[in-house]
Scaffold this motif. Sequence first.
Motif, PDB file in Angstrom:
ATOM      1  N   ILE A 225      -2.335  -2.884   1.040  1.00 32.37           N
ATOM      2  CA  ILE A 225      -1.557  -1.808   0.429  1.00 32.37           C
ATOM      3  C   ILE A 225      -0.939  -0.954   1.532  1.00 32.37           C
ATOM      4  O   ILE A 225      -1.610  -0.111   2.129  1.00 32.37           O
ATOM      5  CB  ILE A 225      -2.456  -0.958  -0.501  1.00 32.37           C
ATOM      6  N   PRO A 226       0.340  -1.200   1.829  1.00 33.30           N
ATOM      7  CA  PRO A 226       1.008  -0.419   2.873  1.00 33.30           C
ATOM      8  C   PRO A 226       1.101   1.044   2.448  1.00 33.30           C
ATOM      9  O   PRO A 226       1.111   1.353   1.257  1.00 33.30           O
ATOM     10  CB  PRO A 226       2.408  -1.040   2.956  1.00 33.30           C
ATOM     11  N   ASP A 227       1.175   1.913   3.428  1.00 32.21           N
ATOM     12  CA  ASP A 227       1.171   3.343   3.133  1.00 32.21           C
ATOM     13  C   ASP A 227       2.310   4.037   3.864  1.00 32.21           C
ATOM     14  O   ASP A 227       2.684   3.642   4.965  1.00 32.21           O
ATOM     15  CB  ASP A 227      -0.172   3.941   3.566  1.00 32.21           C
ATOM     16  N   LEU A 228       2.832   5.053   3.219  1.00 34.94           N
ATOM     17  CA  LEU A 228       3.942   5.809   3.805  1.00 34.94           C
ATOM     18  C   LEU A 228       3.538   6.484   5.116  1.00 34.94           C
ATOM     19  O   LEU A 228       4.341   6.618   6.033  1.00 34.94           O
ATOM     20  CB  LEU A 228       4.408   6.869   2.796  1.00 34.94           C
ATOM     21  N   VAL A 229       2.286   6.893   5.209  1.00 33.64           N
ATOM     22  CA  VAL A 229       1.856   7.674   6.369  1.00 33.64           C
ATOM     23  C   VAL A 229       0.917   6.893   7.296  1.00 33.64           C
ATOM     24  O   VAL A 229       1.090   6.883   8.511  1.00 33.64           O
ATOM     25  CB  VAL A 229       1.171   8.981   5.904  1.00 33.64           C
ATOM     26  N   GLN A 230      -0.082   6.229   6.703  1.00 33.34           N
ATOM     27  CA  GLN A 230      -1.042   5.481   7.516  1.00 33.34           C
ATOM     28  C   GLN A 230      -0.342   4.307   8.202  1.00 33.34           C
ATOM     29  O   GLN A 230       0.438   3.607   7.567  1.00 33.34           O
ATOM     30  CB  GLN A 230      -2.140   4.893   6.615  1.00 33.34           C
ATOM     31  N   LYS A 231      -0.662   4.102   9.467  1.00 35.29           N
ATOM     32  CA  LYS A 231      -0.020   2.995  10.201  1.00 35.29           C
ATOM     33  C   LYS A 231      -0.465   1.644   9.658  1.00 35.29           C
ATOM     34  O   LYS A 231       0.335   0.744   9.451  1.00 35.29           O
ATOM     35  CB  LYS A 231      -0.378   3.092  11.688  1.00 35.29           C
ATOM     36  N   GLU A 232      -1.768   1.528   9.457  1.00 37.41           N
ATOM     37  CA  GLU A 232      -2.309   0.251   8.972  1.00 37.41           C
ATOM     38  C   GLU A 232      -2.379   0.275   7.446  1.00 37.41           C
ATOM     39  O   GLU A 232      -2.692   1.306   6.857  1.00 37.41           O
ATOM     40  CB  GLU A 232      -3.723   0.037   9.526  1.00 37.41           C
ATOM     41  N   PRO A 233      -2.113  -0.863   6.808  1.00 38.03           N
ATOM     42  CA  PRO A 233      -2.264  -0.884   5.349  1.00 38.03           C
ATOM     43  C   PRO A 233      -3.732  -0.760   4.944  1.00 38.03           C
ATOM     44  O   PRO A 233      -4.624  -1.129   5.712  1.00 38.03           O
ATOM     45  CB  PRO A 233      -1.721  -2.261   4.958  1.00 38.03           C
ATOM     46  N   PHE A 234      -3.960  -0.228   3.768  1.00 38.55           N
ATOM     47  CA  PHE A 234      -5.316  -0.246   3.214  1.00 38.55           C
ATOM     48  C   PHE A 234      -5.628  -1.680   2.794  1.00 38.55           C
ATOM     49  O   PHE A 234      -4.737  -2.412   2.347  1.00 38.55           O
ATOM     50  CB  PHE A 234      -5.404   0.656   1.981  1.00 38.55           C
ATOM     51  N   VAL A 235      -6.879  -2.072   2.946  1.00 36.72           N
ATOM     52  CA  VAL A 235      -7.294  -3.409   2.515  1.00 36.72           C
ATOM     53  C   VAL A 235      -8.255  -3.241   1.342  1.00 36.72           C
ATOM     54  O   VAL A 235      -9.259  -2.540   1.450  1.00 36.72           O
ATOM     55  CB  VAL A 235      -7.996  -4.172   3.659  1.00 36.72           C
ATOM     56  N   VAL A 236      -7.913  -3.843   0.218  1.00 32.40           N
ATOM     57  CA  VAL A 236      -8.731  -3.681  -0.979  1.00 32.40           C
ATOM     58  C   VAL A 236      -9.154  -5.059  -1.489  1.00 32.40           C
ATOM     59  O   VAL A 236      -8.349  -5.987  -1.531  1.00 32.40           O
ATOM     60  CB  VAL A 236      -7.934  -2.933  -2.080  1.00 32.40           C
ATOM     61  N   GLU A 237     -10.421  -5.184  -1.845  1.00 30.53           N
ATOM     62  CA  GLU A 237     -10.922  -6.436  -2.423  1.00 30.53           C
ATOM     63  C   GLU A 237     -11.066  -6.249  -3.931  1.00 30.53           C
ATOM     64  O   GLU A 237     -12.028  -5.647  -4.402  1.00 30.53           O
ATOM     65  CB  GLU A 237     -12.284  -6.789  -1.816  1.00 30.53           C
ATOM     66  N   PRO A 238     -10.106  -6.779  -4.687  1.00 36.19           N
ATOM     67  CA  PRO A 238     -10.104  -6.521  -6.137  1.00 36.19           C
ATOM     68  C   PRO A 238     -11.425  -6.865  -6.825  1.00 36.19           C
ATOM     69  O   PRO A 238     -11.928  -6.077  -7.624  1.00 36.19           O
ATOM     70  CB  PRO A 238      -8.975  -7.411  -6.661  1.00 36.19           C
ATOM     71  N   HIS A 239     -11.987  -8.029  -6.474  1.00 34.58           N
ATOM     72  CA  HIS A 239     -13.181  -8.424  -7.228  1.00 34.58           C
ATOM     73  C   HIS A 239     -14.377  -7.526  -6.913  1.00 34.58           C
ATOM     74  O   HIS A 239     -15.332  -7.448  -7.675  1.00 34.58           O
ATOM     75  CB  HIS A 239     -13.525  -9.894  -6.975  1.00 34.58           C
ATOM     76  N   THR A 240     -14.308  -6.829  -5.787  1.00 38.17           N
ATOM     77  CA  THR A 240     -15.384  -5.901  -5.444  1.00 38.17           C
ATOM     78  C   THR A 240     -15.175  -4.536  -6.101  1.00 38.17           C
ATOM     79  O   THR A 240     -16.107  -3.952  -6.644  1.00 38.17           O
ATOM     80  CB  THR A 240     -15.447  -5.702  -3.907  1.00 38.17           C
ATOM     81  N   VAL A 241     -13.934  -4.038  -6.060  1.00 41.56           N
ATOM     82  CA  VAL A 241     -13.722  -2.656  -6.512  1.00 41.56           C
ATOM     83  C   VAL A 241     -13.291  -2.529  -7.975  1.00 41.56           C
ATOM     84  O   VAL A 241     -13.505  -1.484  -8.597  1.00 41.56           O
ATOM     85  CB  VAL A 241     -12.704  -1.915  -5.606  1.00 41.56           C
ATOM     86  N   ILE A 242     -12.682  -3.581  -8.518  1.00 36.05           N
ATOM     87  CA  ILE A 242     -12.286  -3.517  -9.940  1.00 36.05           C
ATOM     88  C   ILE A 242     -12.601  -4.850 -10.612  1.00 36.05           C
ATOM     89  O   ILE A 242     -11.721  -5.511 -11.163  1.00 36.05           O
ATOM     90  CB  ILE A 242     -10.777  -3.225 -10.116  1.00 36.05           C
TER      91      ILE A 242
END
Length: 271
Positions: free
Chosen positions: A149-166
């Motif tokens: 998940i790229p971000d307007l401010v953060q240099k690195e994208p967020f990394v999300v594991e769908p099966h873990t978090v949702i």
Amino acid sequence: MKPKSRIAPTPSGYLHEGNLANFLLNAALVRDGGELMLRVDDLDRARYRRAYVEDIFRCLNQLGIQRTEGPVDVASFEEEWSQEKRLPQYRTALDRLRESDLVFACPCSRKELQNGTHVHGCLDRKIDLDTRDVAWRVDTRQVSEELLIPDLVQKEPFVVEPHTVIPDFVIRNKAGRPAYQLACTVDDRLFGINTVGRGQDLLPSTAAQMILSDLLGFDALMSRITFLHHPLITAVDGSKLSKSAGARSEPLRIDGSIIQRLEGLTKQWLG
Ligand SMILES: [Zn+2]
């Protein structure tokens, strides 16, 4: 393209400072000639109260946030802008999603799902989607293990594991009503939203909406919307004020010093 953002509170409690800081951020994101919509996410009728909608307008007015679209007061909200008015659009989306191999019917209770396994053979797709009292879920074992998940401010994208978090998130609840993730995905596309500031507590929701956007055949969410996922703010008692932490029992008193503090935070978030 002109930026278009939305302020999307849920009228399930009085707004807290975290909500207000988020409003100011979204207003700031479209400050240079962009558009700002107010969208009241009122699908959760069990927790809905008119007083909470009144509170939203009071806060927006006290913060001096001008909108270009959406309800201007409680009456216009109820007559025209409630999500109840868009149930046909959500149903159309659900009709499309039911054709997906990833969507399955699940009668499991929350308790039954506690250890993460379905006890009614749900994943074998043996249960008809039109059975009574089943939720419709997306099988998150079958989507990418990691989403960036790229971000307007953060240099690195967020990394999300769908099966873990949702894991196996719901798109239609057991009462047959569209779930938040579905409604939000449909609404953002319907209203041409291209800029969103939201708390980092909603990264899992962003992941769910990326998945739904693809399943619905919309253009990829990340190609349509620029996200800024901001940190959560801390209340006086040290607790994090997330989107859903709307547990205030009375309206927040807004004075100059609060506004100043929240505007400071917003600046910080914008980097
Ligand atoms: Zn199940």
